[in-house]
Design a protein around this motif. Structure first.
Motif, mmCIF file in Angstrom:
data_model
loop_
_atom_site.group_PDB
_atom_site.id
_atom_site.type_symbol
_atom_site.label_atom_id
_atom_site.label_comp_id
_atom_site.label_asym_id
_atom_site.label_seq_id
_atom_site.Cartn_x
_atom_site.Cartn_y
_atom_site.Cartn_z
ATOM 1 N N VAL A 33 0.842 -1.203 0.000
ATOM 2 C CA VAL A 33 0.000 0.000 0.000
ATOM 3 C C VAL A 33 0.878 1.255 0.000
ATOM 4 O O VAL A 33 0.660 2.177 -0.798
ATOM 5 N N LEU A 34 1.867 1.297 0.884
ATOM 6 C CA LEU A 34 2.752 2.471 0.949
ATOM 7 C C LEU A 34 3.544 2.643 -0.346
ATOM 8 O O LEU A 34 3.707 3.759 -0.838
ATOM 9 N N ARG A 35 4.017 1.529 -0.887
ATOM 10 C CA ARG A 35 4.808 1.555 -2.121
ATOM 11 C C ARG A 35 3.987 2.075 -3.302
ATOM 12 O O ARG A 35 4.442 2.937 -4.054
ATOM 13 N N ILE A 36 2.765 1.573 -3.444
ATOM 14 C CA ILE A 36 1.924 2.014 -4.558
ATOM 15 C C ILE A 36 1.518 3.475 -4.386
ATOM 16 O O ILE A 36 1.530 4.257 -5.338
ATOM 17 N N TYR A 37 1.184 3.854 -3.168
ATOM 18 C CA TYR A 37 0.809 5.251 -2.937
ATOM 19 C C TYR A 37 1.968 6.192 -3.273
ATOM 20 O O TYR A 37 1.787 7.171 -4.000
ATOM 21 N N LEU A 38 3.148 5.892 -2.758
ATOM 22 C CA LEU A 38 4.310 6.735 -3.031
ATOM 23 C C LEU A 38 4.650 6.714 -4.521
ATOM 24 O O LEU A 38 4.941 7.754 -5.123
ATOM 25 N N GLY A 39 4.589 5.543 -5.121
ATOM 26 C CA GLY A 39 4.863 5.433 -6.549
ATOM 27 C C GLY A 39 3.900 6.253 -7.375
ATOM 28 O O GLY A 39 4.296 6.905 -8.356
ATOM 29 N N TRP A 40 2.629 6.239 -6.993
ATOM 30 C CA TRP A 40 1.635 7.025 -7.725
ATOM 31 C C TRP A 40 1.939 8.513 -7.626
ATOM 32 O O TRP A 40 1.795 9.254 -8.607
ATOM 33 N N GLN A 41 2.362 8.973 -6.440
ATOM 34 C CA GLN A 41 2.711 10.386 -6.273
ATOM 35 C C GLN A 41 3.839 10.782 -7.233
ATOM 36 O O GLN A 41 3.791 11.833 -7.872
ATOM 37 N N LEU A 116 8.204 1.661 -8.242
ATOM 38 C CA LEU A 116 7.540 1.457 -6.953
ATOM 39 C C LEU A 116 6.172 0.804 -7.137
ATOM 40 O O LEU A 116 5.808 -0.106 -6.383
ATOM 41 N N ILE A 117 5.425 1.226 -8.113
ATOM 42 C CA ILE A 117 4.084 0.670 -8.321
ATOM 43 C C ILE A 117 4.147 -0.817 -8.638
ATOM 44 O O ILE A 117 3.370 -1.604 -8.094
ATOM 45 N N VAL A 118 5.075 -1.225 -9.493
ATOM 46 C CA VAL A 118 5.137 -2.645 -9.883
ATOM 47 C C VAL A 118 6.049 -3.467 -8.971
ATOM 48 O O VAL A 118 6.139 -4.682 -9.135
ATOM 49 N N GLY A 119 6.705 -2.829 -8.027
ATOM 50 C CA GLY A 119 7.583 -3.550 -7.102
ATOM 51 C C GLY A 119 8.851 -4.041 -7.755
ATOM 52 O O GLY A 119 9.332 -5.129 -7.452
ATOM 53 N N LEU A 120 9.425 -3.253 -8.633
ATOM 54 C CA LEU A 120 10.659 -3.594 -9.339
ATOM 55 C C LEU A 120 11.836 -2.940 -8.625
ATOM 56 O O LEU A 120 11.966 -1.713 -8.641
ATOM 57 N N PHE A 124 15.686 -0.054 -4.070
ATOM 58 C CA PHE A 124 16.512 0.806 -4.911
ATOM 59 C C PHE A 124 15.700 2.007 -5.399
ATOM 60 O O PHE A 124 16.156 3.154 -5.333
ATOM 61 N N ALA A 125 14.477 1.755 -5.861
ATOM 62 C CA ALA A 125 13.605 2.835 -6.325
ATOM 63 C C ALA A 125 13.273 3.791 -5.179
ATOM 64 O O ALA A 125 13.262 5.009 -5.356
ATOM 65 N N ALA A 126 13.015 3.231 -3.995
ATOM 66 C CA ALA A 126 12.704 4.066 -2.832
ATOM 67 C C ALA A 126 13.904 4.927 -2.439
ATOM 68 O O ALA A 126 13.735 6.074 -2.022
ATOM 69 N N PHE A 127 15.119 4.388 -2.592
ATOM 70 C CA PHE A 127 16.319 5.177 -2.310
ATOM 71 C C PHE A 127 16.355 6.412 -3.207
ATOM 72 O O PHE A 127 16.598 7.526 -2.742
ATOM 73 N N PHE A 128 16.100 6.227 -4.502
ATOM 74 C CA PHE A 128 16.138 7.367 -5.418
ATOM 75 C C PHE A 128 14.964 8.313 -5.196
ATOM 76 O O PHE A 128 15.094 9.520 -5.400
ATOM 77 N N GLY A 163 8.884 -5.111 -2.055
ATOM 78 C CA GLY A 163 8.469 -5.552 -3.383
ATOM 79 C C GLY A 163 8.063 -7.009 -3.437
ATOM 80 O O GLY A 163 7.917 -7.581 -4.515
ATOM 81 N N TYR A 164 7.876 -7.619 -2.274
ATOM 82 C CA TYR A 164 7.531 -9.037 -2.204
ATOM 83 C C TYR A 164 6.228 -9.321 -2.945
ATOM 84 O O TYR A 164 6.083 -10.354 -3.590
ATOM 85 N N LEU A 165 5.273 -8.416 -2.837
ATOM 86 C CA LEU A 165 4.032 -8.525 -3.616
ATOM 87 C C LEU A 165 4.205 -7.669 -4.869
ATOM 88 O O LEU A 165 3.532 -6.666 -5.067
ATOM 89 N N GLY A 166 5.153 -8.052 -5.677
ATOM 90 C CA GLY A 166 5.481 -7.325 -6.895
ATOM 91 C C GLY A 166 6.535 -8.089 -7.676
ATOM 92 O O GLY A 166 6.775 -9.280 -7.423
#
Length: 187
Positions: A33-41, A116-120, A124-128, A163-166
């Motif tokens: 949920v947090l990953r998709i929300y942040l990715g969408w932003q 972030l949205i697809v959990g790839l 690493f993506a969160a770091f950037f 990204g476990y669910l991704g």
């Protein structure tokens, strides 16, 4: 006086609470949920820039140049919002290359958002993502950057399960990250 030696053969075990929060797959729905929300932003911000000629196109650099000029205006007073070393970076690196930075920001936001949205490579993506938030904060822009930075930092800490669910579920084992069942991990 003799120099202290550091024993490099020592491993400090991870506390159970951090194992649970950041490495237990049972919490992966929260990270999803947090990953998709942040990715969408990030995706939304980058997409807006991609469709704006002041960011990408014949007027590329105009928008980021204005942003950077405003940041330089925040370097004065008793409590400046922008520190001297970052003002030097803006003046000597970013502004002379504002067209390049315009494209870097736009496509960086889009790529981080998609990853972030697809959990790839979520950690690493969160770091950037956090790096971009830090850059905006250093330029004196608060807005949503503090909370986005916090979420990005949590996702970096939870890189194993963020990204476990991704796509990371399929990619990380191929890169040598082994997912073990809890019983296997304790034996």
């Amino acid at each position: 006086m003799a120099a202290a030696r550091i024993n490099t053969n020592v491993q400090i075990p991870e506390p159970n609470i951090t194992k649970f929060l950041f490495a237990d797959a049972r919490l992966s729905p929260i990270w999803l949920v947090l990953r998709i929300y942040l990715g969408w932003q990030w995706l939304e911000a980058g997409w807006g820039k991609l469709n704006n000629p002041a960011w990408v196109g014949d007027k590329a650099g105009v928008a980021v140049g204005g942003f950077l000029e405003r940041a330089l205006g925040k370097t004065t007073g008793d409590h400046p919002d922008v520190t001297g070393w970052y003002a030097w970076f803006i003046q000597n690196v970013a502004l002379p290359n504002k067209v390049l930075f315009s494209y870097l920001v736009t496509f960086g936001e889009i790529l981080v958002g998609i990853a972030l949205i697809v959990g790839l490579f979520a950690g690493f993506a969160a770091f950037f993502a956090g790096l971009m938030n830090a850059a905006f904060l250093l330029a004196g822009t608060v807005s949503s950057n503090p909370w986005m930075f916090i979420v990005a930092t949590w996702l970096v800490l939870a890189w194993r399960t963020a990204g476990y669910l991704g796509l990371d579920y399929y990619l990380l084992p191929r890169l040598g990250v082994i997912f073990r069942r809890k019983a296997e991990a304790t034996s």
